[in-house]
Design a protein around this motif. Structure first.
Motif, PDB file in Angstrom:
ATOM      1  N   ARG A  25       0.857  -1.188   0.000  1.00  0.00           N
ATOM      2  CA  ARG A  25       0.000   0.000   0.000  1.00  0.00           C
ATOM      3  C   ARG A  25       0.885   1.228   0.000  1.00  0.00           C
ATOM      4  NH1 ARG A  25      -3.421  -0.001   5.069  1.00  0.00           N
ATOM      5  NH2 ARG A  25      -4.547   1.712   4.064  1.00  0.00           N
ATOM      6  N   ALA A  26       0.346   2.338  -0.523  1.00  0.00           N
ATOM      7  CA  ALA A  26       1.125   3.580  -0.584  1.00  0.00           C
ATOM      8  C   ALA A  26       0.241   4.753  -0.205  1.00  0.00           C
ATOM      9  CB  ALA A  26       1.702   3.779  -1.978  1.00  0.00           C
ATOM     10  N   ARG A  27       0.861   5.757   0.411  1.00  0.00           N
ATOM     11  CA  ARG A  27       0.144   6.961   0.834  1.00  0.00           C
ATOM     12  C   ARG A  27       1.080   8.149   0.670  1.00  0.00           C
ATOM     13  NH1 ARG A  27      -4.020   7.218   4.949  1.00  0.00           N
ATOM     14  NH2 ARG A  27      -4.218   9.272   5.939  1.00  0.00           N
ATOM     15  N   LEU A  28       0.673   9.128  -0.116  1.00  0.00           N
ATOM     16  CA  LEU A  28       1.466  10.323  -0.339  1.00  0.00           C
ATOM     17  C   LEU A  28       1.003  11.410   0.622  1.00  0.00           C
ATOM     18  CD1 LEU A  28       3.685  11.546  -2.220  1.00  0.00           C
ATOM     19  CD2 LEU A  28       1.794  12.541  -3.528  1.00  0.00           C
ATOM     20  N   VAL A  29       1.904  11.868   1.468  1.00  0.00           N
ATOM     21  CA  VAL A  29       1.576  12.912   2.439  1.00  0.00           C
ATOM     22  C   VAL A  29       2.174  14.229   1.962  1.00  0.00           C
ATOM     23  CG1 VAL A  29       1.769  13.678   4.836  1.00  0.00           C
ATOM     24  CG2 VAL A  29       1.536  11.236   4.315  1.00  0.00           C
ATOM     25  N   VAL A  30       1.299  15.215   1.750  1.00  0.00           N
ATOM     26  CA  VAL A  30       1.730  16.553   1.342  1.00  0.00           C
ATOM     27  C   VAL A  30       1.695  17.429   2.585  1.00  0.00           C
ATOM     28  CG1 VAL A  30       1.348  18.475  -0.230  1.00  0.00           C
ATOM     29  CG2 VAL A  30       0.676  16.155  -0.910  1.00  0.00           C
ATOM     30  N   ALA A  31       2.818  17.994   2.946  1.00  0.00           N
ATOM     31  CA  ALA A  31       2.918  18.773   4.183  1.00  0.00           C
ATOM     32  C   ALA A  31       3.537  20.136   3.899  1.00  0.00           C
ATOM     33  CB  ALA A  31       3.730  18.007   5.223  1.00  0.00           C
ATOM     34  N   GLY A  32       3.816  20.879   4.994  1.00  0.00           N
ATOM     35  CA  GLY A  32       4.381  22.211   4.860  1.00  0.00           C
ATOM     36  C   GLY A  32       3.303  23.258   4.716  1.00  0.00           C
ATOM     37  N   GLU A  33       3.673  24.400   4.192  1.00  0.00           N
ATOM     38  CA  GLU A  33       2.731  25.479   3.941  1.00  0.00           C
ATOM     39  C   GLU A  33       2.598  25.679   2.445  1.00  0.00           C
ATOM     40  OE1 GLU A  33       4.088  28.919   5.989  1.00  0.00           O
ATOM     41  OE2 GLU A  33       3.777  28.071   7.988  1.00  0.00           O
ATOM     42  N   MET A  34       1.493  26.264   2.051  1.00  0.00           N
ATOM     43  CA  MET A  34       1.284  26.527   0.623  1.00  0.00           C
ATOM     44  C   MET A  34       2.466  27.321   0.072  1.00  0.00           C
ATOM     45  SD  MET A  34      -1.488  24.985  -0.153  1.00  0.00           S
ATOM     46  CE  MET A  34      -1.946  25.649  -1.751  1.00  0.00           C
ATOM     47  N   ALA A  35       2.900  26.924  -1.132  1.00  0.00           N
ATOM     48  CA  ALA A  35       4.065  27.514  -1.812  1.00  0.00           C
ATOM     49  C   ALA A  35       5.376  27.025  -1.218  1.00  0.00           C
ATOM     50  CB  ALA A  35       4.008  29.040  -1.817  1.00  0.00           C
TER      51      ALA A  35
ATOM     52  N   ASP B 249       5.718  23.421  -0.297  1.00  0.00           N
ATOM     53  CA  ASP B 249       5.201  22.076  -0.098  1.00  0.00           C
ATOM     54  C   ASP B 249       6.320  21.045  -0.006  1.00  0.00           C
ATOM     55  OD1 ASP B 249       2.539  23.091  -0.577  1.00  0.00           O
ATOM     56  OD2 ASP B 249       3.073  23.126  -2.702  1.00  0.00           O
ATOM     57  N   THR B 250       6.056  20.000   0.773  1.00  0.00           N
ATOM     58  CA  THR B 250       6.926  18.823   0.789  1.00  0.00           C
ATOM     59  C   THR B 250       6.061  17.590   0.561  1.00  0.00           C
ATOM     60  OG1 THR B 250       6.711  18.474   3.180  1.00  0.00           O
ATOM     61  CG2 THR B 250       8.500  19.923   2.431  1.00  0.00           C
ATOM     62  N   MET B 251       6.631  16.584  -0.079  1.00  0.00           N
ATOM     63  CA  MET B 251       5.901  15.341  -0.302  1.00  0.00           C
ATOM     64  C   MET B 251       6.704  14.182   0.290  1.00  0.00           C
ATOM     65  SD  MET B 251       4.126  15.498  -4.096  1.00  0.00           S
ATOM     66  CE  MET B 251       5.514  14.659  -4.853  1.00  0.00           C
TER      67      MET B 251
ATOM     68  N   ARG C  97       9.562  15.968  -6.687  1.00  0.00           N
ATOM     69  CA  ARG C  97      10.412  15.177  -5.807  1.00  0.00           C
ATOM     70  C   ARG C  97       9.657  14.824  -4.529  1.00  0.00           C
ATOM     71  NH1 ARG C  97      15.730  15.187  -7.390  1.00  0.00           N
ATOM     72  NH2 ARG C  97      16.291  16.728  -8.979  1.00  0.00           N
ATOM     73  N   ALA C  98       9.984  13.648  -3.979  1.00  0.00           N
ATOM     74  CA  ALA C  98       9.360  13.224  -2.727  1.00  0.00           C
ATOM     75  C   ALA C  98      10.358  12.439  -1.890  1.00  0.00           C
ATOM     76  CB  ALA C  98       8.135  12.361  -3.006  1.00  0.00           C
TER      77      ALA C  98
ATOM     78  N   GLY D 163      -8.809   4.887   3.479  1.00  0.00           N
ATOM     79  CA  GLY D 163      -9.025   5.084   2.052  1.00  0.00           C
ATOM     80  C   GLY D 163      -8.216   6.196   1.428  1.00  0.00           C
ATOM     81  N   LYS D 164      -7.419   6.891   2.220  1.00  0.00           N
ATOM     82  CA  LYS D 164      -6.655   8.008   1.669  1.00  0.00           C
ATOM     83  C   LYS D 164      -5.411   7.503   0.942  1.00  0.00           C
ATOM     84  CE  LYS D 164      -8.008  11.834   4.672  1.00  0.00           C
ATOM     85  NZ  LYS D 164      -7.533  12.884   5.608  1.00  0.00           N
ATOM     86  N   VAL D 165      -5.264   7.963  -0.273  1.00  0.00           N
ATOM     87  CA  VAL D 165      -4.052   7.705  -1.056  1.00  0.00           C
ATOM     88  C   VAL D 165      -3.174   8.947  -1.042  1.00  0.00           C
ATOM     89  CG1 VAL D 165      -3.192   7.172  -3.365  1.00  0.00           C
ATOM     90  CG2 VAL D 165      -5.214   5.993  -2.478  1.00  0.00           C
ATOM     91  N   ILE D 166      -3.827  10.118  -1.015  1.00  0.00           N
ATOM     92  CA  ILE D 166      -3.111  11.390  -0.877  1.00  0.00           C
ATOM     93  C   ILE D 166      -3.655  12.093   0.365  1.00  0.00           C
ATOM     94  CG2 ILE D 166      -2.623  13.642  -1.902  1.00  0.00           C
ATOM     95  CD1 ILE D 166      -2.941  12.377  -4.649  1.00  0.00           C
ATOM     96  N   GLU D 167      -2.781  12.375   1.311  1.00  0.00           N
ATOM     97  CA  GLU D 167      -3.165  13.084   2.523  1.00  0.00           C
ATOM     98  C   GLU D 167      -2.615  14.502   2.468  1.00  0.00           C
ATOM     99  OE1 GLU D 167      -2.232  13.085   7.344  1.00  0.00           O
ATOM    100  OE2 GLU D 167      -1.674  11.350   6.115  1.00  0.00           O
TER     101      GLU D 167
END
Length: 419
Positions: free
Chosen positions: A352-362, A364-366, A394-395, A409-413
């Motif tokens: 299973r895989a889950r991409l977490v997008v964090a940080g602040e807008m502009a 971003d980190t993945m 990049r991630a 059910g989240k694939v992108i958080e």
């Protein structure tokens, strides 16, 4: 309420599955006669689609794709080639009793079959019976919700007051004077009606049951209504496929309708997930007029184990658990669940895989979190390369043990701060 709508609800599960799989090839063949599915399923041998594994090889039709096809063919066919019924001047030149418009806009046909949307089963489970008067506050214009409930009520033998939406004072007056036995509509509007009644010193003692849909129906509101003498039950239905599942007196999940084949798939893919895992609800409906095959609702849910205590033997689901479309915009680029699925597909070790997008807008980190039982040397670097190749971004890669990722059910958080 221990009686059932019909004998289908208490069938042996194996007999039900055999009947559904026996009906599946003909349904696929019917869908292929429409222009849209004829193109989508070109080369598919309908007679070979006799099992869930065979069904899972067909593409999932998601709502945005249906909308795109309708828009592209609007001048020739407002249904985009998906409907087997219509009116003079369309590919299907007859058979449609009504046509509706949902947001998008997406157009949906209603055929002439009694209880076309199959809502009678849900209404019966909610306690509605012949000769009841039902106050229907779903919309009667543009969208099909009002007709969905009314045709289901008529199939049971109920009388319907066509309340529609808005006009709270007039609807409350009708309730006071007509004394309906039941209500069909959104739970929030029913609460508004009771609050208005309390303000005016109006009693509604005749109203004892409700079938609710269109929005969340939390236990707190269920209890609030029960304190006022109303037993409310929810159902899950869409304008594309009609009734999908409904609540019973057991109040343990929602029981599937007898006219649908349900799959729960990993968001962004067409791959079924194990029972109990959260994923996107995909429906094949046994409807010759609007033959949706593997229609992706965009809703998240999961299969519940065991049989319903009400005696109904069909599969149960947890109900609505969120939306499957988790597309996120990262550094000016859209990242889709299907892209995360493509990265995982390239590496068989990934469970299973889950991409977490964090940080602040502009800024971003993945981070791609992947479940692996045993990681080969260099797997993290290869995964990072795949992410960059598929998304152009990049991630960081985090390898975790199987079962570590949440079953939501989240694939992108999207965990960014939007302050």
């Amino acid at each position: 309420m221990t009686d059932h709508f019909d004998a289908l609800e208490t069938r042996d599960p194996a007999a039900r599955e055999a009947a559904l799989m026996a009906a599946l090839p003909a349904q696929v063949a019917l869908s292929k006669k429409t222009a849209a599915f004829g193109a989508l399923l070109a080369g598919v041998d309908a007679s070979a689609i006799t099992s869930r594994s065979a069904l899972a090889t067909l593409p999932v039709l998601r709502k945005h794709e249906l909308l795109e096809r309708q828009k592209a063919q609007r001048a020739q066919d407002p249904f985009g080639g998906f409907s087997a019924i219509g009116w003079r001047g369309l590919r299907a030149a007859a058979g449609a009793r009504r046509v509706f418009q949902s947001p998008g806009p997406i157009y949906e046909p209603e055929g002439a079959a009694a209880d076309y949307w199959r809502l009678a089963r849900a209404m019966h489970a909610a306690g509605f019976r012949a000769c009841d008067l039902i106050h229907n506050s779903f919309s009667y214009h543009l969208t099909p919700a009002g007709s969905m409930m009314e045709t289901g009520a008529h199939a049971i033998g109920c009388t319907v007051f066509a309340g529609g939406v808005g006009n709270t004072e007039l609807q409350l007056q009708a309730m006071q004077e007509l004394r309906p036995h039941g209500y069909a509509g959104t739970p929030s509007f029913l609460r508004i009606l009771f609050e208005k009644a309390a303000e005016g010193g109006i009693a509604l003692p005749s109203l004892t049951k409700a079938l609710l849909s269109g929005e969340a129906f939390p236990p707190s509101l269920r209890d609030w209504l029960a304190e006022r003498g109303v037993q409310g039950y929810q159902c899950y239905a869409t304008a594309d496929v009609g009734l999908i599942a409904y609540e019973t007196s057991a109040r343990e999940g929602l029981v599937l309708d007898e006219g649908v084949i349900l799959e729960i798939v990993r968001p962004g893919t067409g791959t079924p997930v194990p029972d109990g895992e959260v994923g996107e609800v995909v429906i094949t409906v046994l409807n010759p007029d609007y033959p949706m095959v593997r229609f992706g609702t965009g809703d998240l849910s999961a299969v519940l184990p065991g049989a319903c205590p009400s005696g109904r033997s069909n599969t149960r689901i947890k109900g609505w658990l969120g939306r499957a479309d988790q597309t996120a915009k990262v550094r000016g680029m859209f990242v889709h669940p299907s892209q995360v699925a493509e990265v995982a597909r390239r590496h068989p070790e990934v469970k299973r895989a889950r991409l977490v997008v964090a940080g602040e807008m502009a800024n971003d980190t993945m981070t791609l979190k992947v479940e692996v039982a045993a990681a080969a040397e260099g797997l993290a670097a290869k995964l990072a390369d795949s992410v960059r190749d598929v998304t152009k971004l990049r991630a960081d890669i985090e390898l975790v043990a199987p079962g570590s990722l949440p079953n939501d059910g989240k694939v992108i958080e999207d965990a960014r701060s939007y302050r």
